[in-house]
Design a protein around this motif. Structure first.
Motif, PDB file in Angstrom:
ATOM      1  N   VAL A 479       0.854  -1.190   0.000  1.00  0.00           N
ATOM      2  CA  VAL A 479       0.000   0.000   0.000  1.00  0.00           C
ATOM      3  C   VAL A 479       0.890   1.241   0.000  1.00  0.00           C
ATOM      4  O   VAL A 479       1.846   1.334   0.776  1.00  0.00           O
ATOM      5  CB  VAL A 479      -0.927   0.020   1.231  1.00  0.00           C
ATOM      6  N   ARG A 480       0.577   2.185  -0.848  1.00  0.00           N
ATOM      7  CA  ARG A 480       1.308   3.439  -0.877  1.00  0.00           C
ATOM      8  C   ARG A 480       0.695   4.363   0.167  1.00  0.00           C
ATOM      9  O   ARG A 480      -0.485   4.700   0.100  1.00  0.00           O
ATOM     10  CB  ARG A 480       1.217   4.067  -2.260  1.00  0.00           C
ATOM     11  N   VAL A 481       1.494   4.799   1.146  1.00  0.00           N
ATOM     12  CA  VAL A 481       0.970   5.575   2.269  1.00  0.00           C
ATOM     13  C   VAL A 481       1.731   6.886   2.400  1.00  0.00           C
ATOM     14  O   VAL A 481       2.960   6.908   2.332  1.00  0.00           O
ATOM     15  CB  VAL A 481       1.090   4.796   3.595  1.00  0.00           C
ATOM     16  N   ALA A 482       0.984   7.973   2.578  1.00  0.00           N
ATOM     17  CA  ALA A 482       1.577   9.274   2.878  1.00  0.00           C
ATOM     18  C   ALA A 482       1.060   9.729   4.229  1.00  0.00           C
ATOM     19  O   ALA A 482      -0.154   9.736   4.473  1.00  0.00           O
ATOM     20  CB  ALA A 482       1.214  10.295   1.814  1.00  0.00           C
ATOM     21  N   ALA A 497     -10.766  18.937   3.420  1.00  0.00           N
ATOM     22  CA  ALA A 497     -11.566  19.839   2.594  1.00  0.00           C
ATOM     23  C   ALA A 497     -10.980  20.022   1.200  1.00  0.00           C
ATOM     24  O   ALA A 497     -11.714  20.315   0.254  1.00  0.00           O
ATOM     25  CB  ALA A 497     -11.698  21.189   3.287  1.00  0.00           C
ATOM     26  N   VAL A 498      -9.666  19.857   1.058  1.00  0.00           N
ATOM     27  CA  VAL A 498      -9.035  20.062  -0.257  1.00  0.00           C
ATOM     28  C   VAL A 498      -8.650  18.731  -0.908  1.00  0.00           C
ATOM     29  O   VAL A 498      -8.031  18.718  -1.972  1.00  0.00           O
ATOM     30  CB  VAL A 498      -7.797  20.962  -0.145  1.00  0.00           C
ATOM     31  N   HIS A 499      -9.016  17.641  -0.254  1.00  0.00           N
ATOM     32  CA  HIS A 499      -8.694  16.312  -0.792  1.00  0.00           C
ATOM     33  C   HIS A 499      -9.438  16.059  -2.100  1.00  0.00           C
ATOM     34  O   HIS A 499     -10.654  16.230  -2.175  1.00  0.00           O
ATOM     35  CB  HIS A 499      -9.081  15.252   0.240  1.00  0.00           C
ATOM     36  N   GLU A 500      -8.717  15.680  -3.143  1.00  0.00           N
ATOM     37  CA  GLU A 500      -9.309  15.360  -4.443  1.00  0.00           C
ATOM     38  C   GLU A 500      -8.752  14.023  -4.933  1.00  0.00           C
ATOM     39  O   GLU A 500      -7.625  13.945  -5.431  1.00  0.00           O
ATOM     40  CB  GLU A 500      -9.011  16.454  -5.469  1.00  0.00           C
ATOM     41  N   PRO A 501      -9.513  12.941  -4.802  1.00  0.00           N
ATOM     42  CA  PRO A 501      -9.031  11.616  -5.172  1.00  0.00           C
ATOM     43  C   PRO A 501      -8.624  11.479  -6.639  1.00  0.00           C
ATOM     44  O   PRO A 501      -7.843  10.597  -6.983  1.00  0.00           O
ATOM     45  CB  PRO A 501     -10.229  10.707  -4.850  1.00  0.00           C
ATOM     46  N   GLU A 502      -9.144  12.359  -7.506  1.00  0.00           N
ATOM     47  CA  GLU A 502      -8.846  12.238  -8.930  1.00  0.00           C
ATOM     48  C   GLU A 502      -7.493  12.836  -9.286  1.00  0.00           C
ATOM     49  O   GLU A 502      -6.980  12.612 -10.378  1.00  0.00           O
ATOM     50  CB  GLU A 502      -9.948  12.928  -9.757  1.00  0.00           C
ATOM     51  N   ARG A 503      -6.917  13.614  -8.367  1.00  0.00           N
ATOM     52  CA  ARG A 503      -5.599  14.194  -8.623  1.00  0.00           C
ATOM     53  C   ARG A 503      -4.524  13.124  -8.510  1.00  0.00           C
ATOM     54  O   ARG A 503      -4.733  12.083  -7.894  1.00  0.00           O
ATOM     55  CB  ARG A 503      -5.298  15.304  -7.605  1.00  0.00           C
ATOM     56  N   ARG A 504      -3.345  13.414  -9.054  1.00  0.00           N
ATOM     57  CA  ARG A 504      -2.203  12.559  -8.817  1.00  0.00           C
ATOM     58  C   ARG A 504      -1.933  12.502  -7.321  1.00  0.00           C
ATOM     59  O   ARG A 504      -2.123  13.476  -6.605  1.00  0.00           O
ATOM     60  CB  ARG A 504      -0.958  13.064  -9.548  1.00  0.00           C
ATOM     61  N   PHE A 505      -1.483  11.354  -6.841  1.00  0.00           N
ATOM     62  CA  PHE A 505      -1.309  11.141  -5.411  1.00  0.00           C
ATOM     63  C   PHE A 505      -0.398  12.199  -4.795  1.00  0.00           C
ATOM     64  O   PHE A 505      -0.730  12.804  -3.773  1.00  0.00           O
ATOM     65  CB  PHE A 505      -0.732   9.737  -5.178  1.00  0.00           C
ATOM     66  N   GLU A 507       0.352  15.183  -5.816  1.00  0.00           N
ATOM     67  CA  GLU A 507      -0.252  16.509  -5.832  1.00  0.00           C
ATOM     68  C   GLU A 507      -1.313  16.636  -4.737  1.00  0.00           C
ATOM     69  O   GLU A 507      -1.429  17.674  -4.076  1.00  0.00           O
ATOM     70  CB  GLU A 507      -0.870  16.785  -7.200  1.00  0.00           C
ATOM     71  N   ASP A 508      -2.084  15.561  -4.554  1.00  0.00           N
ATOM     72  CA  ASP A 508      -3.121  15.581  -3.531  1.00  0.00           C
ATOM     73  C   ASP A 508      -2.495  15.698  -2.139  1.00  0.00           C
ATOM     74  O   ASP A 508      -2.966  16.470  -1.287  1.00  0.00           O
ATOM     75  CB  ASP A 508      -3.953  14.295  -3.628  1.00  0.00           C
ATOM     76  N   VAL A 509      -1.428  14.952  -1.903  1.00  0.00           N
ATOM     77  CA  VAL A 509      -0.758  14.989  -0.599  1.00  0.00           C
ATOM     78  C   VAL A 509      -0.176  16.382  -0.333  1.00  0.00           C
ATOM     79  O   VAL A 509      -0.294  16.915   0.775  1.00  0.00           O
ATOM     80  CB  VAL A 509       0.343  13.915  -0.532  1.00  0.00           C
ATOM     81  N   VAL A 510       0.433  16.981  -1.353  1.00  0.00           N
ATOM     82  CA  VAL A 510       1.005  18.323  -1.186  1.00  0.00           C
ATOM     83  C   VAL A 510      -0.081  19.326  -0.852  1.00  0.00           C
ATOM     84  O   VAL A 510       0.061  20.172   0.043  1.00  0.00           O
ATOM     85  CB  VAL A 510       1.770  18.752  -2.454  1.00  0.00           C
ATOM     86  N   SER A 511      -1.211  19.251  -1.555  1.00  0.00           N
ATOM     87  CA  SER A 511      -2.313  20.180  -1.311  1.00  0.00           C
ATOM     88  C   SER A 511      -2.876  20.010   0.098  1.00  0.00           C
ATOM     89  O   SER A 511      -3.127  20.997   0.812  1.00  0.00           O
ATOM     90  CB  SER A 511      -3.418  19.954  -2.350  1.00  0.00           C
ATOM     91  N   MET A 512      -3.067  18.757   0.534  1.00  0.00           N
ATOM     92  CA  MET A 512      -3.615  18.502   1.869  1.00  0.00           C
ATOM     93  C   MET A 512      -2.631  18.940   2.953  1.00  0.00           C
ATOM     94  O   MET A 512      -3.028  19.514   3.976  1.00  0.00           O
ATOM     95  CB  MET A 512      -3.949  17.013   2.009  1.00  0.00           C
ATOM     96  N   THR A 513      -1.342  18.697   2.717  1.00  0.00           N
ATOM     97  CA  THR A 513      -0.321  19.099   3.685  1.00  0.00           C
ATOM     98  C   THR A 513      -0.273  20.619   3.816  1.00  0.00           C
ATOM     99  O   THR A 513      -0.158  21.162   4.923  1.00  0.00           O
ATOM    100  CB  THR A 513       1.052  18.566   3.263  1.00  0.00           C
ATOM    101  N   SER A 514      -0.384  21.305   2.687  1.00  0.00           N
ATOM    102  CA  SER A 514      -0.363  22.767   2.695  1.00  0.00           C
ATOM    103  C   SER A 514      -1.561  23.322   3.456  1.00  0.00           C
ATOM    104  O   SER A 514      -1.431  24.258   4.256  1.00  0.00           O
ATOM    105  CB  SER A 514      -0.352  23.296   1.256  1.00  0.00           C
ATOM    106  N   ALA A 515      -2.743  22.738   3.237  1.00  0.00           N
ATOM    107  CA  ALA A 515      -3.946  23.207   3.927  1.00  0.00           C
ATOM    108  C   ALA A 515      -3.841  22.982   5.428  1.00  0.00           C
ATOM    109  O   ALA A 515      -4.214  23.845   6.234  1.00  0.00           O
ATOM    110  CB  ALA A 515      -5.177  22.503   3.364  1.00  0.00           C
TER     111      ALA A 515
END
Length: 623
Positions: A479-482, A497-505, A507-515
């Motif tokens: 399993v790939r885990v961040a 709130a900014v989680h988007e499953p359709e984004r690249r993994f 990119e999604d992790v960076v966005s969630m971490t930033s928020a």
């Protein structure tokens, strides 16, 4: 790891035993899971035992940490402190049928050991504790069945009763008695005999008792065979008897034997005819070719109820496993037992002194929870559906559930937030005040999420290392885990709130971490004792306002303290305020703070959630 043998059972011995038991179950977990055929073949007995002991060990470690200044001899906790912590930790962390019964075994021991005089217990004290453990566990099960962990526990106590000597002598006798009883379990339950294995819950108890022997002697007992033939002392076809004794668990047995035993277990789990365990030609993959001990299948099977007929585990049965902690009195719990006994089976109710762990298999999960509500206050409610491949649903030939591409797993401090996170699609782990989840519980949550990629939100600075350990373990499973190091549930809300499953993994992790990183967090709580803080000395009962983990405000009024905290946070700017109210927060505090934001910060929005029993009176997030 070499251990210093313990002559008596004291607090240090309890700590050592818990640590060794956890290590032993960690080594045997997958083997025990693999032999889980009765009463529900859901393959988790080893894991449930491991998580239960992990919780017990963590509670004991917490007591040692708390007594560093010393309420016991040499700055250590007393034996009573240690065994009570062990029993309480096991109770609140018990998982499944097997873990619930193990928790009651430990509680029974604690009832004896905590009442003794002096800093330690001797051999006779340990004998009495083992007897009380076996008797109390049997009483906790609605309809005891022989050939399960209850049988193994009783045999251990019987053997200990006849032992004369110190704790090491008594522990050796209990271990030997448990091993012999375990070997006999296939002759007591037909489902075990057909699968060619011993009882899994009993196998786990033997591991725990083996750790007790190692605690007192410094010697690790030899491996326990799990295959029914070798456990009974006989050699498998074509293999010398000396080699047949207990090596399969270490992967040293004949590969064909493993195939044969696993084939029999798989047949039980699938409700299909079970291959015979008779001799076949060497090299022929089948039941008779197992030279060495085979990973033994078992059933969660410690607390099955009713007449199992042929002892089978396959067929129709309740669809849900329901587990919860319950705050209730003895009389209410007695009525609850009767109510739940009529709703389902595998009923086990353990605990006492106002706190209970309830386990039952039912078709109507809602009714089981409602019965708990009528009896008292249920919480940490877990409802598991027996899905495809489980023993209760073997008639349904549904394909395995496809893995999701991505999931979020989050630790949350209250039932209200658990619901909020779940609505947003996250798999949640509930952390009660003072009861942080163990790494094994986070691993189980990631597995439940059943995704190729997982974002893990610990939502607590103290859980970062625990979450990191869990992430490392599931990575070994492909399993790939961040891990996003969120330190508060409000940071997790911002990330989700900014989680988007359709984004690249990535990119999604960076966005969630930033928020999450852009969200300042605070909490308002009540001081439990006098203490030094960054804001000065507080007294028990003072209202504390913590910003980013440090005490910033000491006050006497909840609303006024919260307003001061909020003003300080918004002084640095912000666009959104998140308020999460605990059950004990005054009803007017949210309205007061919302009004304050409207009047003083025109460009800032406010959102309010109910967190339930979350520990803090109020959580505040500013984005």
């Amino acid at each position: 790891m070499a251990q210093v043998p313990q002559t008596f059972l004291d607090a240090v011995a309890v700590r050592t035993w818990c640590g060794l038991a956890l290590e032993t179950l960690g080594r045997a977990r997958e083997e025990i899971d693999a032999i889980n055929v009765y009463p529900v073949a859901d393959g988790d007995t080893g894991t449930n035992l491991y998580l239960t002991v992990e919780s017990a060990a963590a509670a004991v470690e917490a007591v040692f940490a708390g007594h560093a200044a010393g309420s016991g001899p040499d700055g250590r906790p007393t034996l009573s402190d240690a065994v009570r912590a062990m029993a309480h930790g096991a109770l609140i962390g018990a998982r499944g049928n097997s873990g619930t019964i193990l928790a009651q075994l430990l509680r029974g021991m604690a009832q004896v050991l905590a009442g003794g005089e002096g800093p330690h217990a001797d051999g006779p004290g340990l004998r009495e504790a083992l007897r009380r453990a076996a008797d109390s566990a049997r009483q906790a099960v609605a309809h005891p069945v022989e050939g399960t962990v209850l049988t193994v526990a009783s045999a251990a106590a019987d053997a200990a009763d006849s032992a004369e000597g110190d704790c090491g002598t008594v522990a050796r006798a209990a271990y030997a008695g448990a091993r012999a009883a375990l070997a006999a379990t296939p002759g007591q339950l037909a489902v075990l005999e057909r699968a060619g294995v011993v009882d899994a819950g009993g196998r786990g108890l033997v591991a725990v008792l083996g750790a007790l022997v190692e605690t007192f002697t410094g010697e690790r007992p030899r491996a326990v065979p799990v295959n029914a033939v070798t456990a009974a002392g006989g050699a498998a076809p074509g293999v010398p008897g000396a080699r047949a004794a207990g090596q399969g668990a270490a992967g040293q047995g004949n590969a064909g034997g493993a195939v044969g035993a696993h084939a029999r277990v798989a047949a039980v789990q699938a409700g299909e005819p079970v291959p015979a365990a008779g001799a076949v030609r060497l090299g022929e993959p089948g039941p008779g070719a197992d030279g060495g001990p085979v990973p033994a299948p078992h059933a969660c099977g410690e607390a099955a109820t009713g007449d199992s007929g042929d002892g089978g585990a396959a067929g129709d049965g309740p669809a849900f496993e329901v587990i919860y902690l319950l705050e209730a009195g003895d009389a209410a719990v007695a009525r609850l037992r009767e109510r739940l006994d009529g709703l389902g089976d595998s009923l086990v109710v353990v605990g006492g002194d106002g706190l209970w762990n309830v386990h039952v298999h039912v078709d109507d999960a809602g009714a089981a929870v409602e019965a708990g509500i009528e009896a008292g206050r249920p919480y940490r409610i877990r409802i598991t559906h027996f899905g495809a491949g489980d023993v209760h649903t073997t008639g349904a030939e549904r394909p395995p559930r496809e893995r999701a591409q991505r999931a979020v797993v989050a630790v949350v401090p209250g039932e209200g937030l658990a619901g909020l996170y779940a609505e947003a699609g996250a798999t949640t782990v509930l952390a009660r005040p003072g009861e942080p989840p163990a790494s094994g519980e986070l691993v189980q949550a990631v597995r439940r999420a059943h995704a190729r990629e997982v974002v893990l939100l610990p939502n607590d600075a103290e859980l970062r290392h625990t979450a990191a350990a869990a992430a490392e373990q599931v990575r070994t499973e492909g399993v790939r885990v961040a891990l996003i190091p969120t330190r508060s549930a409000v940071q997790g809300i911002a990330a989700l709130a900014v989680h988007e499953p359709e984004r690249r993994f990535d990119e999604d992790v960076v966005s969630m971490t930033s928020a999450a990183g852009a969200t300042r967090y605070a909490e308002v709580t009540v001081a439990e004792a006098e203490s030094w803080t960054m804001a000065g000395i507080c007294q028990a009962g003072d209202v504390l306002g913590l910003i980013d983990g440090d005490v910033a405000v000491i006050g006497s009024d909840v609303a006024a303290t919260a307003e001061t905290v909020l003003d300080r946070m918004l002084a640095a700017g912000g666009e959104m305020v998140t308020l999460v109210l605990g059950d004990d927060a005054p009803d007017t505090v949210a309205e007061h703070l919302e009004s304050r934001v409207r009047e003083g910060y025109l460009a800032v929005d406010t959102v309010v959630y109910r967190g339930g029993r979350q520990g803090a009176l109020l959580l505040i997030g500013v984005e």
